[in-house]
Design a protein around this motif. Structure first.
Motif, PDB file in Angstrom:
ATOM      1  N   LEU A  18      12.500   0.352  -2.301  1.00 16.39           N
ATOM      2  CA  LEU A  18      12.594  -0.638  -1.234  1.00 16.39           C
ATOM      3  C   LEU A  18      11.396  -1.573  -1.317  1.00 16.39           C
ATOM      4  N   THR A  19      11.671  -2.852  -1.473  1.00 16.22           N
ATOM      5  CA  THR A  19      10.610  -3.852  -1.417  1.00 16.22           C
ATOM      6  C   THR A  19      10.635  -4.481  -0.033  1.00 16.22           C
ATOM      7  N   VAL A  20       9.478  -4.525   0.594  1.00 15.87           N
ATOM      8  CA  VAL A  20       9.346  -5.110   1.921  1.00 15.87           C
ATOM      9  C   VAL A  20       8.652  -6.461   1.753  1.00 15.87           C
ATOM     10  N   SER A  21       9.390  -7.526   2.055  1.00 13.61           N
ATOM     11  CA  SER A  21       8.839  -8.870   1.885  1.00 13.61           C
ATOM     12  C   SER A  21       9.670  -9.876   2.667  1.00 13.61           C
ATOM     13  N   GLY A  79       5.004  -2.914  -0.478  1.00 18.47           N
ATOM     14  CA  GLY A  79       4.761  -4.040   0.420  1.00 18.47           C
ATOM     15  C   GLY A  79       4.601  -3.597   1.854  1.00 18.47           C
ATOM     16  N   GLY A  80       3.845  -4.379   2.594  1.00 23.58           N
ATOM     17  CA  GLY A  80       3.687  -4.136   4.018  1.00 23.58           C
ATOM     18  C   GLY A  80       2.703  -3.056   4.405  1.00 23.58           C
ATOM     19  N   THR A  81       1.796  -2.691   3.496  1.00 24.41           N
ATOM     20  CA  THR A  81       0.833  -1.626   3.814  1.00 24.41           C
ATOM     21  C   THR A  81      -0.568  -2.166   4.116  1.00 24.41           C
ATOM     22  N   GLY A  82      -0.694  -3.468   4.195  1.00 26.40           N
ATOM     23  CA  GLY A  82      -2.011  -4.065   4.433  1.00 26.40           C
ATOM     24  C   GLY A  82      -2.375  -4.122   5.901  1.00 26.40           C
ATOM     25  N   LEU A  83      -3.227  -5.070   6.246  1.00 25.50           N
ATOM     26  CA  LEU A  83      -3.796  -5.143   7.582  1.00 25.50           C
ATOM     27  C   LEU A  83      -3.294  -6.322   8.415  1.00 25.50           C
ATOM     28  N   THR A  84      -2.496  -7.203   7.831  1.00 23.46           N
ATOM     29  CA  THR A  84      -2.063  -8.377   8.582  1.00 23.46           C
ATOM     30  C   THR A  84      -1.025  -8.006   9.633  1.00 23.46           C
ATOM     31  N   GLY A  85      -0.764  -8.919  10.524  1.00 18.39           N
ATOM     32  CA  GLY A  85       0.176  -8.673  11.609  1.00 18.39           C
ATOM     33  C   GLY A  85       1.583  -8.332  11.153  1.00 18.39           C
ATOM     34  N   ARG A  86       2.015  -8.852  10.014  1.00 16.53           N
ATOM     35  CA  ARG A  86       3.370  -8.593   9.506  1.00 16.53           C
ATOM     36  C   ARG A  86       3.435  -7.311   8.676  1.00 16.53           C
ATOM     37  N   ASP A  87       2.329  -6.680   8.357  1.00 16.74           N
ATOM     38  CA  ASP A  87       2.310  -5.460   7.547  1.00 16.74           C
ATOM     39  C   ASP A  87       2.646  -4.255   8.419  1.00 16.74           C
ATOM     40  N   ILE A  88       3.920  -3.845   8.422  1.00 10.96           N
ATOM     41  CA  ILE A  88       4.364  -2.777   9.312  1.00 10.96           C
ATOM     42  C   ILE A  88       5.118  -1.670   8.579  1.00 10.96           C
ATOM     43  N   LEU A 135       9.056  10.304   0.963  1.00 11.12           N
ATOM     44  CA  LEU A 135       8.912   8.875   1.243  1.00 11.12           C
ATOM     45  C   LEU A 135       7.494   8.444   0.883  1.00 11.12           C
ATOM     46  N   PHE A 136       7.383   7.385   0.094  1.00 10.57           N
ATOM     47  CA  PHE A 136       6.085   6.858  -0.300  1.00 10.57           C
ATOM     48  C   PHE A 136       6.035   5.378   0.034  1.00 10.57           C
ATOM     49  N   ALA A 137       4.971   4.925   0.686  1.00  7.28           N
ATOM     50  CA  ALA A 137       4.764   3.510   0.998  1.00  7.28           C
ATOM     51  C   ALA A 137       3.557   3.021   0.200  1.00  7.28           C
ATOM     52  N   LEU A 138       3.824   2.123  -0.741  1.00 10.22           N
ATOM     53  CA  LEU A 138       2.791   1.588  -1.624  1.00 10.22           C
ATOM     54  C   LEU A 138       2.508   0.130  -1.297  1.00 10.22           C
ATOM     55  N   PRO A 139       1.331  -0.362  -1.665  1.00 13.76           N
ATOM     56  CA  PRO A 139       1.047  -1.786  -1.494  1.00 13.76           C
ATOM     57  C   PRO A 139       2.022  -2.645  -2.314  1.00 13.76           C
ATOM     58  N   GLY A 140       2.037  -3.928  -1.997  1.00 14.62           N
ATOM     59  CA  GLY A 140       2.981  -4.840  -2.630  1.00 14.62           C
ATOM     60  C   GLY A 140       2.561  -5.434  -3.951  1.00 14.62           C
ATOM     61  N   SER A 141       1.391  -5.110  -4.443  1.00 16.91           N
ATOM     62  CA  SER A 141       0.962  -5.701  -5.712  1.00 16.91           C
ATOM     63  C   SER A 141       1.467  -4.869  -6.895  1.00 16.91           C
ATOM     64  N   PRO A 142       1.859  -5.536  -7.988  1.00 21.25           N
ATOM     65  CA  PRO A 142       2.290  -4.784  -9.171  1.00 21.25           C
ATOM     66  C   PRO A 142       1.213  -3.828  -9.677  1.00 21.25           C
ATOM     67  N   GLY A 143      -0.054  -4.232  -9.612  1.00 17.17           N
ATOM     68  CA  GLY A 143      -1.140  -3.362 -10.069  1.00 17.17           C
ATOM     69  C   GLY A 143      -1.232  -2.086  -9.253  1.00 17.17           C
TER      70      GLY A 143
END
Length: 180
Positions: A18-21, A79-88, A135-143
């Motif tokens: 699942l890509t969250v964007s 995607g969506g694991t950061g700190l911004t308001g949309r990262d949920i 279930l694993f939630a990873l950051p949105g960057s390819p790296g």
């Protein structure tokens, strides 16, 4: 020390991505592509792949649908694991978890520190279990997806990995429900 026990047979598992964007579609989903490529190269099966906007309820609903699907063993979101308001994504995952795998975020941070230094503190990567599904939630960057797969998931999703791995306990994740 960890190792692959060559005397054991590899067990392929079924993984949904699942890509969250709010902005990407499949043609621009480099992080999802990284995960699909790596899971297929490892010998696993791609069970499903979706892109959803950064909407907590939609993400949690999709996670629940996949958790109820007996043909899916693991869900990896990016995607969506950061700190911004949309990262949920983290909040959506936690809405679904029965148990959180606390050490996953810690190990991911250790891996990230080796690659990006203190910038790793901005990630909220998480993992858990729900309805017998990982279930694993990873950051949105390819790296970050490469690092999480190469340094953690490739080993933990390989039945041959010793001293232990996620696959060997997969049949027991929902044993509490079977006892009723």
């Amino acid at each position: 020390m960890s190792r692959i026990d060559q005397s054991k047979d590899f067990i392929a598992i079924r993984i949904a991505i699942l890509t969250v964007s709010d902005t990407r579609d499949l043609s621009q989903d480099k992080s999802g592509d990284v995960l699909v490529q790596r899971l297929l190269e490892a010998g696993h099966e791609l069970a499903d792949r979706r892109i959803l906007p950064d909407e907590r309820d939609q993400i949690a609903d999709q996670l629940r649908i996949w958790c109820k699907d007996s043909s899916i063993d693991v869900v990896i979101s990016t995607g969506g694991t950061g700190l911004t308001g949309r990262d949920i994504s983290v909040e959506a995952h936690r809405d679904v978890y029965e148990k959180e795998i606390d050490a996953f975020g810690t190990v991911f941070t250790i891996v990230s520190m080796q690659k990006i230094g203190t910038s790793a503190v901005q990630s909220r990567a998480t993992a858990g279990v729900a309805m017998g599904t990982y279930l694993f939630a990873l950051p949105g960057s390819p790296g970050a997806c490469k690092d999480a797969w190469d340094e953690i998931l490739a080993r933990q999703l390989d039945y041959r990995h010793r001293p232990c791995n996620f696959v060997e306990i997969l049949p027991r994740l929902d044993e509490h429900q079977r006892r009723k």
